[in-house]
Write a protein that holds these residues in place. Structure first.
Motif, PDB file in Angstrom:
ATOM      1  N   LYS A   1      10.936 -38.851 -21.791  1.00 39.83           N
ATOM      2  CA  LYS A   1      10.949 -38.887 -23.272  1.00 39.83           C
ATOM      3  C   LYS A   1       9.211 -39.056 -23.758  1.00 39.83           C
ATOM      4  CE  LYS A   1      11.009 -43.689 -25.236  1.00 39.83           C
ATOM      5  NZ  LYS A   1      11.549 -44.504 -25.754  1.00 39.83           N
ATOM      6  N   GLY A   2       8.556 -39.825 -22.442  1.00 47.70           N
ATOM      7  CA  GLY A   2       7.493 -39.262 -22.939  1.00 47.70           C
ATOM      8  C   GLY A   2       6.496 -38.070 -22.707  1.00 47.70           C
ATOM      9  N   GLY A   3       7.584 -36.770 -23.301  1.00 49.43           N
ATOM     10  CA  GLY A   3       6.698 -35.205 -22.968  1.00 49.43           C
ATOM     11  C   GLY A   3       7.153 -34.744 -23.990  1.00 49.43           C
ATOM     12  N   ILE A   4       7.180 -35.592 -24.862  1.00 51.84           N
ATOM     13  CA  ILE A   4       7.761 -35.003 -26.420  1.00 51.84           C
ATOM     14  C   ILE A   4       6.847 -35.716 -27.514  1.00 51.84           C
ATOM     15  CG2 ILE A   4       9.568 -34.957 -27.848  1.00 51.84           C
ATOM     16  CD1 ILE A   4      11.744 -35.556 -26.586  1.00 51.84           C
ATOM     17  N   ASP A   5       6.152 -34.587 -27.843  1.00 50.19           N
ATOM     18  CA  ASP A   5       5.181 -34.603 -29.152  1.00 50.19           C
ATOM     19  C   ASP A   5       6.094 -33.851 -30.424  1.00 50.19           C
ATOM     20  OD1 ASP A   5       2.845 -35.539 -30.062  1.00 50.19           O
ATOM     21  OD2 ASP A   5       2.763 -33.348 -30.265  1.00 50.19           O
ATOM     22  N   LEU A   6       5.431 -34.972 -31.653  1.00 53.63           N
ATOM     23  CA  LEU A   6       6.443 -34.154 -33.071  1.00 53.63           C
ATOM     24  C   LEU A   6       5.134 -33.909 -33.960  1.00 53.63           C
ATOM     25  CD1 LEU A   6      10.193 -35.665 -32.929  1.00 53.63           C
ATOM     26  CD2 LEU A   6       9.961 -33.534 -32.351  1.00 53.63           C
ATOM     27  N   GLN A   7       5.704 -33.184 -34.961  1.00 63.09           N
ATOM     28  CA  GLN A   7       4.585 -33.565 -36.052  1.00 63.09           C
ATOM     29  C   GLN A   7       4.954 -33.044 -36.923  1.00 63.09           C
ATOM     30  OE1 GLN A   7       1.368 -33.814 -35.822  1.00 63.09           O
ATOM     31  NE2 GLN A   7       1.816 -34.766 -33.814  1.00 63.09           N
ATOM     32  N   CYS A   8       4.744 -33.602 -38.332  1.00 60.50           N
ATOM     33  CA  CYS A   8       5.929 -33.392 -39.358  1.00 60.50           C
ATOM     34  C   CYS A   8       4.448 -32.796 -40.584  1.00 60.50           C
ATOM     35  CB  CYS A   8       7.353 -33.763 -39.610  1.00 60.50           C
ATOM     36  SG  CYS A   8       7.558 -33.110 -41.324  1.00 60.50           S
ATOM     37  N   ASP A   9       4.715 -31.710 -41.473  1.00 56.90           N
ATOM     38  CA  ASP A   9       4.182 -31.759 -42.561  1.00 56.90           C
ATOM     39  C   ASP A   9       5.088 -31.932 -43.742  1.00 56.90           C
ATOM     40  OD1 ASP A   9       4.987 -29.097 -43.228  1.00 56.90           O
ATOM     41  OD2 ASP A   9       3.168 -27.963 -42.873  1.00 56.90           O
ATOM     42  N   GLY A  10       6.327 -31.927 -44.148  1.00 56.40           N
ATOM     43  CA  GLY A  10       6.711 -32.310 -44.739  1.00 56.40           C
ATOM     44  C   GLY A  10       7.882 -31.088 -45.440  1.00 56.40           C
TER      45      GLY A  10
END
Length: 127
Positions: A64-73
């Protein structure tokens, strides 16, 4: 290397191999199966469920600590890194979403992200 001179299906097999290479990222320089990337071990699905967009990604071998999420819509970017694997995926969402509404869970190697869909843009009358 296969000798296609006597094989009437040689062109078909070459096309299938080319398409599979594109799907796994080998043609674009991304990690091929067996490398540091996930290759054919990953699967990402997007579901539009009423006013919610749900993205489900299989991330074997990731904590879980190795996950990065980004969203711009309109696009969800998933970056995941484990001891032996790295995964980068840009998922085009089927509708615009409120990126601030996102919730994510990760259980047994399966990531699930839920986002609230935005209503379509309003029409503007020209007077």
């Amino acid at each position: 290397m296969r000798d296609n001179r006597d094989d009437p299906f040689g062109d078909i097999f070459e096309e299938i191999e080319r398409m599979m290479s594109e799907m796994t990222g080998a043609a674009t320089g991304a990690a091929a199966p067996g490398d540091a990337g996930f290759g054919d071990e990953t699967h990402v699905s997007v579901y539009e469920e009423g006013e919610t967009v749900r993205v489900v990604a299989d991330l074997p071998g990731i904590d879980k600590g190795g996950i990065d999420l980004q969203c711009d819509g309109s696009t969800l970017t998933i970056t995941a890194e484990g001891e032996h694997r790295r995964f980068d995926e840009r998922v085009r969402l089927p509708t615009r979403v409120d990126e601030h509404s996102a919730t994510a869970t990760f259980n047994n190697g399966v990531l699930e992200v839920r986002l609230d869909a935005l209503e379509p843009s309003a029409d503007i009358d020209v007077e």
